[in-house]
Motif scaffolding. Structure first.
Motif, PDB file in Angstrom:
ATOM      1  N   LEU A 243      34.432  -7.819 -13.294  1.00  0.00           N
ATOM      2  CA  LEU A 243      33.078  -8.351 -13.476  1.00  0.00           C
ATOM      3  C   LEU A 243      33.129  -9.777 -14.026  1.00  0.00           C
ATOM      4  N   SER A 244      34.127 -10.067 -14.843  1.00  0.00           N
ATOM      5  CA  SER A 244      34.286 -11.434 -15.355  1.00  0.00           C
ATOM      6  C   SER A 244      34.577 -12.399 -14.218  1.00  0.00           C
ATOM      7  N   TYR A 245      35.457 -11.995 -13.316  1.00  0.00           N
ATOM      8  CA  TYR A 245      35.733 -12.844 -12.144  1.00  0.00           C
ATOM      9  C   TYR A 245      34.452 -13.076 -11.359  1.00  0.00           C
ATOM     10  N   GLN A 246      33.657 -12.016 -11.198  1.00  0.00           N
ATOM     11  CA  GLN A 246      32.420 -12.159 -10.419  1.00  0.00           C
ATOM     12  C   GLN A 246      31.442 -13.097 -11.124  1.00  0.00           C
ATOM     13  N   LEU A 247      31.554 -13.179 -12.446  1.00  0.00           N
ATOM     14  CA  LEU A 247      30.706 -14.102 -13.201  1.00  0.00           C
ATOM     15  C   LEU A 247      31.356 -15.483 -13.331  1.00  0.00           C
ATOM     16  N   GLY A 248      32.511 -15.646 -12.699  1.00  0.00           N
ATOM     17  CA  GLY A 248      33.157 -16.962 -12.647  1.00  0.00           C
ATOM     18  C   GLY A 248      34.192 -17.228 -13.709  1.00  0.00           C
ATOM     19  N   ALA A 249      34.548 -16.231 -14.521  1.00  0.00           N
ATOM     20  CA  ALA A 249      35.491 -16.465 -15.621  1.00  0.00           C
ATOM     21  C   ALA A 249      36.872 -15.928 -15.263  1.00  0.00           C
ATOM     22  N   ASP A 263      31.277 -16.125 -22.780  1.00  0.00           N
ATOM     23  CA  ASP A 263      30.058 -15.319 -22.640  1.00  0.00           C
ATOM     24  C   ASP A 263      30.113 -14.458 -21.390  1.00  0.00           C
ATOM     25  N   ALA A 264      30.762 -14.988 -20.341  1.00  0.00           N
ATOM     26  CA  ALA A 264      30.858 -14.224 -19.099  1.00  0.00           C
ATOM     27  C   ALA A 264      31.617 -12.918 -19.341  1.00  0.00           C
ATOM     28  N   ARG A 265      32.707 -12.989 -20.130  1.00  0.00           N
ATOM     29  CA  ARG A 265      33.492 -11.782 -20.411  1.00  0.00           C
ATOM     30  C   ARG A 265      32.698 -10.823 -21.280  1.00  0.00           C
ATOM     31  N   LYS A 266      31.941 -11.388 -22.200  1.00  0.00           N
ATOM     32  CA  LYS A 266      31.109 -10.537 -23.061  1.00  0.00           C
ATOM     33  C   LYS A 266      30.058  -9.819 -22.217  1.00  0.00           C
ATOM     34  N   GLN A 267      29.476 -10.563 -21.280  1.00  0.00           N
ATOM     35  CA  GLN A 267      28.472  -9.961 -20.400  1.00  0.00           C
ATOM     36  C   GLN A 267      29.110  -8.859 -19.536  1.00  0.00           C
ATOM     37  N   ALA A 268      30.315  -9.126 -19.061  1.00  0.00           N
ATOM     38  CA  ALA A 268      31.018  -8.138 -18.240  1.00  0.00           C
ATOM     39  C   ALA A 268      31.308  -6.869 -19.045  1.00  0.00           C
ATOM     40  N   LEU A 269      31.754  -7.070 -20.275  1.00  0.00           N
ATOM     41  CA  LEU A 269      32.070  -5.928 -21.141  1.00  0.00           C
ATOM     42  C   LEU A 269      30.804  -5.121 -21.434  1.00  0.00           C
ATOM     43  N   GLN A 270      29.712  -5.837 -21.691  1.00  0.00           N
ATOM     44  CA  GLN A 270      28.443  -5.153 -21.980  1.00  0.00           C
ATOM     45  C   GLN A 270      27.991  -4.325 -20.782  1.00  0.00           C
ATOM     46  N   ARG A 271      28.213  -4.866 -19.577  1.00  0.00           N
ATOM     47  CA  ARG A 271      27.830  -4.140 -18.366  1.00  0.00           C
ATOM     48  C   ARG A 271      28.581  -2.804 -18.280  1.00  0.00           C
ATOM     49  N   VAL A 272      29.856  -2.833 -18.603  1.00  0.00           N
ATOM     50  CA  VAL A 272      30.656  -1.596 -18.551  1.00  0.00           C
ATOM     51  C   VAL A 272      30.179  -0.613 -19.618  1.00  0.00           C
ATOM     52  N   LYS A 324      33.227  -1.805  -0.129  1.00  0.00           N
ATOM     53  CA  LYS A 324      33.689  -2.966  -0.889  1.00  0.00           C
ATOM     54  C   LYS A 324      32.868  -3.104  -2.170  1.00  0.00           C
ATOM     55  N   LEU A 325      33.397  -3.881  -3.085  1.00  0.00           N
ATOM     56  CA  LEU A 325      32.769  -4.018  -4.400  1.00  0.00           C
ATOM     57  C   LEU A 325      31.389  -4.662  -4.278  1.00  0.00           C
ATOM     58  N   PRO A 326      30.400  -4.111  -4.971  1.00  0.00           N
ATOM     59  CA  PRO A 326      29.112  -4.791  -5.065  1.00  0.00           C
ATOM     60  C   PRO A 326      29.269  -6.089  -5.858  1.00  0.00           C
ATOM     61  N   THR A 327      28.221  -6.876  -5.887  1.00  0.00           N
ATOM     62  CA  THR A 327      28.211  -8.099  -6.696  1.00  0.00           C
ATOM     63  C   THR A 327      26.930  -8.114  -7.511  1.00  0.00           C
ATOM     64  N   PHE A 328      26.784  -9.122  -8.345  1.00  0.00           N
ATOM     65  CA  PHE A 328      25.577  -9.171  -9.173  1.00  0.00           C
ATOM     66  C   PHE A 328      24.341  -9.546  -8.346  1.00  0.00           C
ATOM     67  N   THR A 329      24.552 -10.337  -7.298  1.00  0.00           N
ATOM     68  CA  THR A 329      23.399 -10.841  -6.542  1.00  0.00           C
ATOM     69  C   THR A 329      23.330 -10.314  -5.119  1.00  0.00           C
ATOM     70  N   ALA A 335      34.513 -14.714  -7.112  1.00  0.00           N
ATOM     71  CA  ALA A 335      35.626 -13.869  -6.656  1.00  0.00           C
ATOM     72  C   ALA A 335      35.240 -12.411  -6.866  1.00  0.00           C
ATOM     73  N   TYR A 336      35.540 -11.597  -5.895  1.00  0.00           N
ATOM     74  CA  TYR A 336      35.267 -10.157  -6.034  1.00  0.00           C
ATOM     75  C   TYR A 336      36.077  -9.566  -7.184  1.00  0.00           C
ATOM     76  N   ASP A 337      37.334  -9.862  -7.186  1.00  0.00           N
ATOM     77  CA  ASP A 337      38.263  -9.240  -8.140  1.00  0.00           C
ATOM     78  C   ASP A 337      39.608  -9.930  -7.960  1.00  0.00           C
ATOM     79  N   ARG A 338      40.594  -9.507  -8.690  1.00  0.00           N
ATOM     80  CA  ARG A 338      41.942 -10.017  -8.445  1.00  0.00           C
ATOM     81  C   ARG A 338      42.571  -9.186  -7.330  1.00  0.00           C
ATOM     82  N   ASN A 339      43.595  -9.735  -6.710  1.00  0.00           N
ATOM     83  CA  ASN A 339      44.393  -8.933  -5.793  1.00  0.00           C
ATOM     84  C   ASN A 339      45.808  -8.856  -6.351  1.00  0.00           C
ATOM     85  N   ASN A 340      46.573  -7.997  -5.796  1.00  0.00           N
ATOM     86  CA  ASN A 340      47.984  -7.937  -6.166  1.00  0.00           C
ATOM     87  C   ASN A 340      48.763  -7.399  -4.988  1.00  0.00           C
ATOM     88  N   GLY A 341      49.964  -7.881  -4.855  1.00  0.00           N
ATOM     89  CA  GLY A 341      50.739  -7.486  -3.691  1.00  0.00           C
ATOM     90  C   GLY A 341      51.854  -6.528  -4.024  1.00  0.00           C
TER      91      GLY A 341
END
Lengths: 476, 312
Positions: A243-249, A263-272, A324-329, A335-341
């Motif tokens: 959610l932080s990535y989706q908020l740009g952080a 604040d973006a991370r705080k908002q993401a944490l609050q959402r969870v 696929k992951l929803p977004t805020f808007t 970014a939707y999320d991180r990826n990893n290989g």
């Protein structure tokens, strides 16, 4: 007589002591090909029909002999993930190069990363081994991997995505064999029971919350007996990052030695936290979201793509879908999320020159193969990184692969995390959410523990976030 | 015991009589031949690794991977003593020990007394109590983790049946350690009960008969005969219990991973993490040495304390 019996008993006792020692992992020799011509010796390829060579930059030439046709045995170690695929690859390689014997050893994941570094350090390790980028700091700082040949680098960049992201001081020790990200798994039966259809698949987090409320079931005492949306286990903390990535952080500040607590991370944490406390679609009392989804107690779970294969193998009774992951808007601008290989193989720097040559040849063979790349992607619910497979219809077989490919362009790779990243995230954010700590307290613990941990590593490998293609859309 | 020693080991029992000639006499050669392999085994697989670990504790952080020891003196010990997590984990280990050992000792003694009082099917009950002892701690931990699960676990279901409030068990930092204690005590109950049962079997019945004649009731017999006569057995149970409890690891690894909030992170868990997650071999070895010294001091103190009262 008494003395004889005592001696015999003692010998039996001593042998029991030794038999109680943990045995070394037992290598199994990958079966040799049975498809040899009766009048054609195994190590003389001259009479074999020429194998076509691809036209791509890093094309593998199967017509070239390895080790000058002389017999050689190389040892290959892997954990129990894609070992069933790797065994097939090893068999096929030995058909092409019958002078090569690949000794296969499979070690459980938890033990693998304890045994492998120690084995390589002590000179007992394999010649080639399955690598995971999560352990980059251990492998690279410990000089436990041999760099790929420099002449490969431009060719690899031409044929594969994200090769440059894995360069370490200009050297490559592995690259991605497939890329994964997270998505939402939903139980089709529970979905139908709640009167929902595919038209209700949410595009925004608010829509997901409303759907989750319909999917949440309570008993007579008001206790949740079916979660609408599951996050327990590691995924509550991963969801905060997502959610932080989706908020740009980003996760890390630019120095790589401190973590973001904006604040973006705080908002993401609050959402969870709100999903537990305000919306009450998640329950802290439930087991991990993967376990509860598999037991059909949770209707939707935020999990990485690997879960697709796990459900099919272990819980075939669960009818599930992915989206696929929803977004805020409803739109994606960050970014939707991180990826990893999943990673290609690495080579032991302490292996003999001949073994290293064959090991690199084996790596070249395995990862230039289109069918193998498809198999990895479909079995591992990943998107292939091989550029020429983009749009290949064979990938549509796996819904999670399709969902990954939909989001991949708007996911970012932060780099290889430190070994402390996961435990600290679990201890601070995970435990904090599960025990109902306040958002400020959780963030403080998260920041303190992480910043202390990040200072102890000699090299920063998690500094790739700002290489993101759309870095301009993120907070600096 | 002295008379038994006199018939077999004879001269070896009295250190003043030790000489190579006597040691190598035909009678004692057999004894040495039996003992020496065990000594060699312990030297190779216990004492030498301990010495190796001690040496490693004075070396640098990259010892395990680079295999090149870098002497840093007492730096690991200073760092370990200055790390808050060391004290938190030691506190957790001590808390686990201080609750488990008395609880385990008293409950296993109670079971041993009950087993001792029955004459029929004693072996059946002894086996039933011993089954958890021979079950793998990993398997037991996995099963108990599910039984403690707050939403679907057996224990909360039992609590709700009797209208008691459900508990968070392993999810509650104030309760998680106690939950692990209960499981650990349950698992080791049978072993200690069998030890106590053997001790009870060694108390001459005449003492109880004499006490009964003098008008002593069951409680007085227990306090003035049973408990004193079980002193050496109790010492063994308590000392080995303390040693084992201070080294607790498996339960935490399987059930809680040291959480929530380090409330169940034991010192051995930290040693494991530093050694096999962070590959800080020297630092991990220094923690192990600190634990070794703590256990040694406590064990010696306990032995001294119990030995004072053994003569009666």
């Amino acid at each position: 007589m008494k003395k004889t019996l005592t001696l015999i008993s003692l010998l039996v006792l001593i042998s029991m002591f030794f038999s109680a020692c943990t045995p070394a992992p037992q290598p199994t020799v990958a079966p040799q090909s049975t498809e040899k011509s009766a009048d054609q010796p195994a190590d003389q390829p001259a009479d074999k029909p020429a194998v076509p060579v691809g036209s791509n930059a890093w094309a593998y030439d199967a017509n070239q002999q390895v080790n000058d046709g002389k017999p050689i045995t190389i040892k290959f170690w892997t954990w129990n993930g894609f070992d069933y695929l790797y065994k097939v690859w090893a068999e096929d390689y030995q058909k092409i190069h019958p002078n090569v014997t690949i000794e296969f050893t499979v070690i459980p994941w938890e033990e693998y990363w304890k045994k492998l570094p120690l084995a390589i350090s002590s000179g007992q390790g394999p010649d080639v081994y399955a690598m995971h980028n999560q352990f980059t700091s251990i492998i690279i700082d410990g000089n436990l991997a041999q760099a790929y040949p420099d002449e490969w680098l431009p060719k690899l960049s031409e044929d594969f995505e994200m090769v440059d992201a894995h360069l370490i001081n200009g050297k490559l020790y592995y690259f991605d064999s497939g890329v994964m990200t997270a998505m939402i798994f939903y139980n089709k039966k529970l979905w139908a029971d709640a009167g929902l259809t595919d038209a209700d698949i949410p595009q925004t987090w608010d829509q997901l919350t409303e759907v989750a409320k319909k999917l949440t079931v309570r008993d007579a005492d008001g206790k949740i007996v079916q979660e609408g949306f599951g996050l327990n286990g590691a995924y509550a903390a991963y969801a905060v990052d997502m959610l932080s990535y989706q908020l740009g952080a980003y996760i890390y500040n630019a120095d790589g030695r401190t973590v973001d607590v904006s604040d973006a991370r705080k908002q993401a944490l609050q959402r969870v936290v709100d999903w537990y406390d305000k919306d009450q679609v998640s329950s802290r009392d439930f087991p991990s979201n993967t376990d509860s989804f598999a037991q059909q107690k949770t209707a939707m779970s935020y999990v990485w793509g690997w879960f697709n294969g796990s459900l099919k193998a272990n819980n075939p009774e669960v009818e599930f879908g992915v989206f696929k992951l929803p977004t805020f808007t409803g739109k994606m601008t960050t970014a939707y999320d991180r990826n990893n290989g999943e990673s290609t193989f690495s080579v032991n720097p302490k292996a003999s020159t001949e073994a290293q040559y064959v090991a690199f040849d084996f790596i070249h063979y395995c990862f230039d193969n289109e069918q193998y790349a498809i198999d990895m992607a479909v079995n591992g619910s990943m998107a292939p990184v091989m550029k020429r497979l983009k749009g290949d219809p064979r990938l549509n077989e796996n819904l999670a692969t399709v969902a990954t490919m939909e989001m991949l362009d708007r996911t970012l790779w932060p780099g290889a995390f430190s070994t402390g990243w996961d435990p600290i995230k679990g201890k601070t954010i995970g435990d904090g959410i599960m025990t109902g700590m306040s958002v400020d307290e959780i963030l403080l613990a998260y920041e303190t523990e992480n910043n202390k941990d990040l200072m102890k590593y000699p090299t920063v490998y998690w500094d790739k976030e700002r290489s993101y293609k759309y870095a301009g859309d993120m907070q600096p | 015991m002295a008379s038994i020693a006199g018939t077999t080991t004879g001269s070896l029992a009295n250190p003043r009589n030790l000489s190579w000639r006597k040691i190598l006499s035909s009678r004692n050669r057999f004894v040495m031949a039996v003992i020496i392999p065990t000594i060699i085994f312990y030297l190779l697989f216990a004492y030498l690794p301990i010495l190796g670990s001690l040496a490693m504790s004075f070396t640098g952080v990259d010892t395990m991977l680079a295999m090149k020891p870098v002497w840093i003196g007492l730096q690991n010990y200073i760092q370990a003593i200055g790390d808050t997590l060391t004290w938190v984990s030691l506190q957790n280990s001590f808390a686990f020990t201080l609750v488990s050992v008395p609880l385990g000792t008293i409950s296993s003694l109670a079971i041993a007394l009950m087993l001792n009082s029955i004459t029929r099917q004693r072996a059946v009950f002894r086996t039933i109590y011993f089954i958890p002892v021979v079950t793998s701690m990993v398997a037991v931990s996995i099963v108990w983790k599910w039984m403690y699960q707050p939403a679907f676990g057996l224990f909360n279901q039992m609590l709700s049946v009797v209208n008691l409030p459900e508990l968070k068990w392993l999810n509650d930092p104030n309760l998680a350690m106690f939950a692990i204690v209960i499981m650990s005590v349950w698992k080791s109950l049978g072993f200690n009960a069998v030890i106590f049962l053997a001790g009870l079997g060694g108390i001459p019945k005449e003492y109880f008969e004499a006490a009964a004649i003098d008008g002593a009731d069951g409680w007085k017999s227990f306090v003035h005969i049973t408990l004193p006569m079980l002193q050496s057995t109790t010492a063994f149970v308590v000392i080995t219990g303390v040693i084992n409890c201070l080294q607790v690891f498996t339960q935490m690894y399987i059930m809680t991973k040291g959480g929530p909030f380090d409330s169940t992170r034991s010192i051995v868990y930290v040693i494991y993490e530093r050694a096999f997650v962070d590959f800080m071999g020297g630092y991990s070895a220094s923690l192990a040495m600190i634990l070794f010294v703590i256990i040694m001091v406590i064990s010696l103190f306990q032995l001294r304390m119990y030995r004072q009262n053994w003569e009666y």
